[in-house]
Design a protein around this motif. Structure first.
Motif, PDB file in Angstrom:
ATOM      1  N   GLU A 160      41.657  -4.925 -60.400  1.00 13.23           N
ATOM      2  CA  GLU A 160      42.644  -5.759 -61.077  1.00 13.23           C
ATOM      3  C   GLU A 160      43.929  -5.890 -60.254  1.00 13.23           C
TER       4      GLU A 160
ATOM      5  N   GLU B  75      32.397  -4.742 -66.725  1.00 17.23           N
ATOM      6  CA  GLU B  75      31.378  -4.159 -67.617  1.00 17.23           C
ATOM      7  C   GLU B  75      30.265  -5.183 -67.885  1.00 17.23           C
TER       8      GLU B  75
ATOM      9  N   SER C 148      36.359   5.479 -59.435  1.00 14.93           N
ATOM     10  CA  SER C 148      36.508   6.830 -59.996  1.00 14.93           C
ATOM     11  C   SER C 148      35.165   7.392 -60.452  1.00 14.93           C
TER      12      SER C 148
ATOM     13  N   LYS D 168      33.583  -7.999 -57.953  1.00 15.85           N
ATOM     14  CA  LYS D 168      34.668  -7.857 -58.934  1.00 15.85           C
ATOM     15  C   LYS D 168      35.673  -6.907 -58.288  1.00 15.85           C
TER      16      LYS D 168
ATOM     17  N   GLU E 174      41.174  15.440 -58.567  1.00  9.04           N
ATOM     18  CA  GLU E 174      41.708  14.438 -57.648  1.00  9.04           C
ATOM     19  C   GLU E 174      43.007  13.872 -58.220  1.00  9.04           C
TER      20      GLU E 174
ATOM     21  N   LEU F 253      32.501   7.634 -54.871  1.00 11.89           N
ATOM     22  CA  LEU F 253      33.433   8.091 -55.920  1.00 11.89           C
ATOM     23  C   LEU F 253      34.562   8.940 -55.334  1.00 11.89           C
TER      24      LEU F 253
ATOM     25  N   THR G 184      34.945  -2.934 -56.555  1.00  8.31           N
ATOM     26  CA  THR G 184      35.765  -2.220 -55.564  1.00  8.31           C
ATOM     27  C   THR G 184      37.118  -1.801 -56.150  1.00  8.31           C
TER      28      THR G 184
END
Ligand code: NAD
Length: 484
Positions: free
Chosen positions: A178, A213, A229, A175, A382, A251, A149
């Motif tokens: 950050e 990842e 993104s 996840k 964007e 996205l 997210t």
């Protein structure tokens, strides 16, 4: 009511709060004050397998529960969020910088309604029905879900995945972004407080490019549900595809608001500016391209300027504030970079785009941009900040063509004096959601949300959102099926 205490510098996996070996410390900052408001573990890539294993154990337990147990669990989580509304609202406001009243509405009240909607949908969902051939068609939770997210509406984006996943009987490894992991850990603490079994909801904090990842590269999950993104979503979709795992991708967007000649221009422009600048413009479905009849362009720009200049940019806790900071210094640089390149390209910044007058914090005044060419970067890409581009159209067909001339197709708005005409034109727009005359998100959040084209695959909310987490099995020759 006692506040929920969330263990510091710990993630939540398999029902345990801990700091994985070899984790680094990651500081979370308040974007309005730049102060550190929390420290979370930055999990190493190797941790992904531990989290997936915990979720596999959770799936064994959770998928065996009854639909009613799962529906009641969603309702209990909604109640727990309501009880701790103020604490969660303050926390999310501190993490993203959005004004407190907006955080309470969008990051607590809306997710609570989403949770309750899924309790109801789960109760009436066709989990086991018969088809015309006499076979049973069974729907069941697909397995472990990796949920990834972004930071802009963090609690809403988590609940839009967690609620249907739990309703289906799936377990989740989340996840979070950050920049905003604290609200995710807060939700984990609420799940623990209502007795959700160990391993059903797991929160792994850390870098997207490292542990995010590694989660997507892992074996052992069936679905990755990603919001973020286009660039990262494309990669996540490729990796999931190579594993024949499903990828639901929410996205970006460059959403148009079309004002037709018979619309009330003042209302249309004022409302579009306000919709565009929600959450300081950091909103995937923000109407960032305002398309107005050519002979009304100057008037529209003047109205937009007036609304933009009426914003009070400042402390998110001050009730008079209408726009907080951007989420980070890096995001502010991204936005000012777009604006300076637009200027070099010949665009006119009518107002805004300046670092606001605070000593600290990543504030930026909202910007109105015009005199842009249809092919320019600012008209097509964007920005993800408080920037509205105002452009002219030459009538109905041109407006629809211009609206559709985008790689994105997340959302659109249409404005007309005749709502029936607007709704008719809405059907010609290639977007997952089209709003007629500025209608707001319904109180019952079940209308599907998601993108056409490069805005993504799949839908969130309502029954379509639940379908994403379900596997389908046909049982042929089921003796419980009558021969008739
Ligand atoms: P981002 O793509 O940079 O990050 C999104 C998430 O992906 C974060 O949790 C990040 O840590 C993680 N990530 C990054 N690299 C990864 C990798 N290699 N593997 C796995 N995970 C990885 O996006 P962002 O800057 O956090 O959010 C802004 C974007 O999100 C905008 O484009 C916006 O339009 C989009 N968005 C879309 C929706 C929607 O519903 N369509 C909603 C909100 C935001």
């Amino acid at each position: 009511m006692a506040e929920i205490s969330v263990p510091s510098n710990s993630l939540f996996v398999g029902g345990r709060w801990y700091r994985p070996e070899a984790a680094a410390d990651f500081e979370v900052r308040n974007p309005a004050t730049e102060e550190v408001i929390g420290i979370v573990p930055e999990a190493p890539a190797e941790f992904a397998s531990e989290a997936i294993a915990a979720a596999q154990a959770g799936f064994e337990l959770w998928s065996a529960t009854s639909v009613e147990t799962r529906a009641k669990t969603l309702e209990r989580l909604a109640e727990a969020m309501e009880v701790h509304r103020s604490q969660l609202g303050r926390l999310t406001s501190a993490e993203i910088g959005t004004p407190l009243k907006d955080a309470l509405g969008g990051q607590v009240d809306l997710p609570v309604r989403v949770l309750r909607s899924y309790a109801e949908i789960a109760r009436r969902y066709p989990w086991d029905e018969r088809d015309e051939a006499g076979s049973s068609v069974v729907r069941e939770g697909a397995g472990v879900v990796v949920a990834i997210t972004p930071w802009n509406f963090p609690v809403h984006q988590i609940i839009a995945k967690l609620a249907p996943a739990l309703a289906a009987g799936c377990s989740v490894v989340l996840k979070p972004a950050e920049l905003t992991p604290l609200n995710a850990l807060f939700l984990a603490a609420l799940c623990e407080s209502i007795g959700l079994p160990d391993g059903v909801f797991n929160v792994v904090t850390g870098q997207g490019s490292v542990v995010g990842e590694a989660l997507v590269q892992s074996d052992g999950y069936e679905i990755v549900s990603f919001t973020g993104s286009l660039k990262v979503g494309r990669h996540v979709g490729e990796v999931a595809g190579s594993k024949i795992a499903r990828a639901a991708l929410e996205l970006g967007g460059k959403s148009p608001a079309i004002v037709f000649v018979d619309a009330d221009l003042t209302v249309a422009v004022q409302t579009t500016v306000r919709n565009c600048f929600v959450n300081a413009g950091q909103k995937c479905n923000a109407p960032t391209r305002l398309l107005v009849p050519r002979n009304r362009l100057d008037e529209a720009v003047a109205i937009a300027k007036e609304v933009a200049e009426s914003y009070v940019v400042g402390d998110p806790n001050d009730p008079s504030t209408t726009m907080g900071p951007l989420v980070s210094a890096a995001q502010r640089e991204v936005v000012t970079g777009f604006l300076s390149r637009a200027q070099s390209d010949g665009a006119r910044i009518v107002t805004g785009g300046r670092a606001a007058q605070q000593d600290r914090g990543y504030f930026l005044t909202p910007a109105i941009v015009t005199d842009v060419s249809r092919s320019s970067e600012i008209a097509r890409e964007e920005v993800f900040g408080p920037v509205l581009v105002v452009m002219a159209h030459d009538g109905e067909d041109d407006a629809i063509a211009l609206a559709n001339d985008s790689e994105y197709g997340l959302s659109a708005e249409v404005w007309s004096g005749d709502p029936g005409r607007a709704a008719h034109l809405a059907r010609r727009i290639k977007a997952g959601q089209v709003r007629v005359n500025g209608v707001r998100t319904p109180a019952l959040p079940v209308s599907p949300f998601g993108g056409y084209k490069r805005s993504g695959n799949g839908r969130e909310l309502g029954e379509f959102g639940l379908d994403e987490f379900v596997e389908i099995k046909a049982v042929l020759g089921d003796p419980t099926v009558s021969e008739a």
